[in-house]
Design a protein around this motif. Sequence first.
Motif, PDB file in Angstrom:
ATOM      1  N   UNK A  74      52.346  78.528  45.583  1.00 62.75           N
ATOM      2  CA  UNK A  74      52.667  77.352  45.540  1.00 62.75           C
ATOM      3  C   UNK A  74      54.223  77.233  46.114  1.00 62.75           C
ATOM      4  N   UNK A  75      54.361  75.783  46.081  1.00 65.37           N
ATOM      5  CA  UNK A  75      55.915  75.329  46.470  1.00 65.37           C
ATOM      6  C   UNK A  75      56.249  74.357  45.300  1.00 65.37           C
ATOM      7  N   UNK A  76      57.009  75.153  44.820  1.00 67.02           N
ATOM      8  CA  UNK A  76      57.701  74.214  43.371  1.00 67.02           C
ATOM      9  C   UNK A  76      58.444  72.822  43.812  1.00 67.02           C
ATOM     10  N   UNK A  77      58.039  71.592  43.255  1.00 61.87           N
ATOM     11  CA  UNK A  77      58.469  70.481  43.663  1.00 61.87           C
ATOM     12  C   UNK A  77      57.889  69.570  44.515  1.00 61.87           C
ATOM     13  N   UNK A  78      56.797  70.346  45.200  1.00 66.45           N
ATOM     14  CA  UNK A  78      55.967  69.540  46.239  1.00 66.45           C
ATOM     15  C   UNK A  78      54.730  68.823  45.749  1.00 66.45           C
ATOM     16  N   UNK A  79      54.289  69.276  44.840  1.00 60.65           N
ATOM     17  CA  UNK A  79      53.006  68.773  43.898  1.00 60.65           C
ATOM     18  C   UNK A  79      53.000  69.012  42.449  1.00 60.65           C
ATOM     19  N   UNK A  80      53.795  67.756  41.694  1.00 60.19           N
ATOM     20  CA  UNK A  80      54.062  67.973  40.620  1.00 60.19           C
ATOM     21  C   UNK A  80      52.955  68.298  39.558  1.00 60.19           C
ATOM     22  N   UNK A  81      51.722  67.880  39.905  1.00 59.81           N
ATOM     23  CA  UNK A  81      50.738  68.176  39.102  1.00 59.81           C
ATOM     24  C   UNK A  81      50.520  70.033  38.908  1.00 59.81           C
ATOM     25  N   UNK A  82      50.857  70.522  40.049  1.00 60.42           N
ATOM     26  CA  UNK A  82      50.710  72.027  39.971  1.00 60.42           C
ATOM     27  C   UNK A  82      51.787  72.471  39.459  1.00 60.42           C
ATOM     28  N   UNK A  83      53.134  72.074  39.613  1.00 63.17           N
ATOM     29  CA  UNK A  83      54.257  72.613  38.759  1.00 63.17           C
ATOM     30  C   UNK A  83      54.121  72.557  37.475  1.00 63.17           C
ATOM     31  N   UNK A  84      53.382  71.353  36.986  1.00 68.85           N
ATOM     32  CA  UNK A  84      52.952  71.446  35.371  1.00 68.85           C
ATOM     33  C   UNK A  84      51.989  72.306  34.832  1.00 68.85           C
ATOM     34  N   UNK A  85      51.087  72.430  35.893  1.00 68.08           N
ATOM     35  CA  UNK A  85      49.751  73.521  35.359  1.00 68.08           C
ATOM     36  C   UNK A  85      50.266  74.852  35.396  1.00 68.08           C
ATOM     37  N   UNK A  86      50.954  75.098  36.592  1.00 69.57           N
ATOM     38  CA  UNK A  86      51.588  76.635  36.655  1.00 69.57           C
ATOM     39  C   UNK A  86      52.600  76.684  35.390  1.00 69.57           C
ATOM     40  N   UNK A  87      53.468  75.926  35.105  1.00 67.63           N
ATOM     41  CA  UNK A  87      54.270  76.165  33.946  1.00 67.63           C
ATOM     42  C   UNK A  87      53.558  76.261  32.638  1.00 67.63           C
ATOM     43  N   UNK A  88      52.428  75.556  32.525  1.00 63.28           N
ATOM     44  CA  UNK A  88      51.678  75.619  31.179  1.00 63.28           C
ATOM     45  C   UNK A  88      50.609  76.851  31.193  1.00 63.28           C
ATOM     46  N   UNK A  89      50.114  77.078  32.307  1.00 63.03           N
ATOM     47  CA  UNK A  89      49.123  78.338  32.384  1.00 63.03           C
ATOM     48  C   UNK A  89      49.271  79.587  33.151  1.00 63.03           C
ATOM     49  N   UNK A  90      50.176  79.426  34.253  1.00 61.07           N
ATOM     50  CA  UNK A  90      50.296  80.557  34.909  1.00 61.07           C
ATOM     51  C   UNK A  90      51.584  80.930  35.696  1.00 61.07           C
ATOM     52  N   UNK A  91      52.791  80.711  34.699  1.00 59.79           N
ATOM     53  CA  UNK A  91      53.929  80.907  35.187  1.00 59.79           C
ATOM     54  C   UNK A  91      54.205  82.437  35.542  1.00 59.79           C
ATOM     55  N   UNK A  92      53.551  83.447  34.654  1.00 56.28           N
ATOM     56  CA  UNK A  92      53.776  84.611  34.901  1.00 56.28           C
ATOM     57  C   UNK A  92      52.996  85.264  35.929  1.00 56.28           C
ATOM     58  N   UNK A  93      52.138  84.464  36.827  1.00 53.63           N
ATOM     59  CA  UNK A  93      51.478  84.984  37.896  1.00 53.63           C
ATOM     60  C   UNK A  93      51.531  84.230  39.264  1.00 53.63           C
ATOM     61  N   UNK A  94      52.620  83.379  39.097  1.00 58.75           N
ATOM     62  CA  UNK A  94      52.997  82.167  40.166  1.00 58.75           C
ATOM     63  C   UNK A  94      54.308  82.762  41.123  1.00 58.75           C
ATOM     64  N   UNK A  95      53.963  82.570  42.445  1.00 57.63           N
ATOM     65  CA  UNK A  95      54.580  82.966  43.479  1.00 57.63           C
ATOM     66  C   UNK A  95      55.258  81.734  44.161  1.00 57.63           C
ATOM     67  N   UNK A  96      56.471  81.321  43.869  1.00 59.76           N
ATOM     68  CA  UNK A  96      56.978  80.152  44.480  1.00 59.76           C
ATOM     69  C   UNK A  96      57.707  80.455  46.051  1.00 59.76           C
ATOM     70  N   UNK A  97      57.023  79.785  46.866  1.00 64.21           N
ATOM     71  CA  UNK A  97      57.513  80.119  48.329  1.00 64.21           C
ATOM     72  C   UNK A  97      58.997  80.064  48.691  1.00 64.21           C
ATOM     73  N   UNK A  98      59.592  78.891  47.725  1.00 57.96           N
ATOM     74  CA  UNK A  98      60.775  78.436  47.839  1.00 57.96           C
ATOM     75  C   UNK A  98      61.758  79.491  47.778  1.00 57.96           C
ATOM     76  N   UNK A  99      61.107  80.586  46.939  1.00 59.91           N
ATOM     77  CA  UNK A  99      62.062  81.945  46.586  1.00 59.91           C
ATOM     78  C   UNK A  99      62.083  82.711  47.706  1.00 59.91           C
ATOM     79  N   UNK A 100      61.246  82.481  48.651  1.00 61.44           N
ATOM     80  CA  UNK A 100      61.378  83.431  49.919  1.00 61.44           C
ATOM     81  C   UNK A 100      61.947  83.071  51.138  1.00 61.44           C
ATOM     82  N   UNK A 101      61.985  81.489  51.408  1.00 62.87           N
ATOM     83  CA  UNK A 101      62.562  80.774  52.423  1.00 62.87           C
ATOM     84  C   UNK A 101      63.625  79.924  51.803  1.00 62.87           C
TER      85      UNK A 101
END
Length: 344
Positions: A93-120
């Motif tokens: 995902x791209x943190x900040x682009x889709x707030x609903x996804x950000x919230x769900x990732x924080x609550x349910x999948x933070x340890x399995x998420x790859x934020x592409x903004x950390x790559x570019x």
Amino acid sequence: MFERSTPRIAATCAAALLVLGGAAACGDDSSAGADGNRVDVVAAFYPLQFVAERVGGDAVAVTNLVKPGAESHDLELNPQQVGQLTDAEVVIYLKGFQPAVDEAVTQQAADRAFDVATAVPLLDAAAGGHDHDHEGEGEDGHDDGHDDHGHEDEASPEPTAAEDDGHDHDTGGKDPHFWLDPTRLATVADEFAKRLGEVDADRAADYTARAQALRTELTALDQEYEQGLATCQRRELVTSHSAFGYLADRYKLEQIGITGLTPEDEPSPQRLAEVTEEAKLHGATTIFFETLVSPKVAETIAREVGAQTAVLDPLEGLQAGSTGDYLSVMRANLTTLKPALGCS
């Protein structure tokens, strides 16, 4: 970061999670986790789905949270989608682009998420050219590390992923549309291959090989753009939505956006007048609008300028029923740009 209010995840899902004490309340038995031989990946929107499928190949099962034809910015998650995120082995995902996804990732999948903004590292919102409708930017509207054409200054070191990850995604004024620069998308693919290799070490070499093959294709696409846009009568893109900053930055173009990063924003009369004057000044023959947004504003300016309109696809998602992919849509964009800019 991208000036969007955060929609709340469906209350029914939250209640189900509390009652049942697990992700299965929101999931679908036939979706994530159904095939033990494949890595279950959830992609937040289309360009990330493209990367996940090309890098993962038949070793992954990819779910895109945004349906074809839907606006990716405005995604709100239903309980099943939250369950898919919860059950996924990797979320791209791209943190900040889709707030609903950000919230769900924080609550349910933070340890399995790859934020592409950390790559570019992301560009400032106006780095690709004129984008006067944004507040809180520098006086000239450009990233300090860029020359007059919007390219990054080679003498200025590019921030590392770790350094750039500290920026404020809610107020940092960053442009999310990195995928319109094929070289940046290739970097994301390389980093995603590493993440898949950590999850599935037995097939790590396969992921790396597929990422390298995709890089080869994206490099060829980049060369087509370089050659196709090398000699043009005009270098200004008048666009309905300021989504093309990375494309402008990469190929020495100048973006003149009617609206900002949010495509649904209504431009002020002053902004319409400014864009009209700039379009006349630069002799623009084409005003670009995009596939998932109304063309009315672009058509209004085109009438004032005596120009035509054409579709330039920001590739946030595919159109419903489309048989194309990232590469074919990018090539269609190039085919549209060349006559519009008078390229030889």
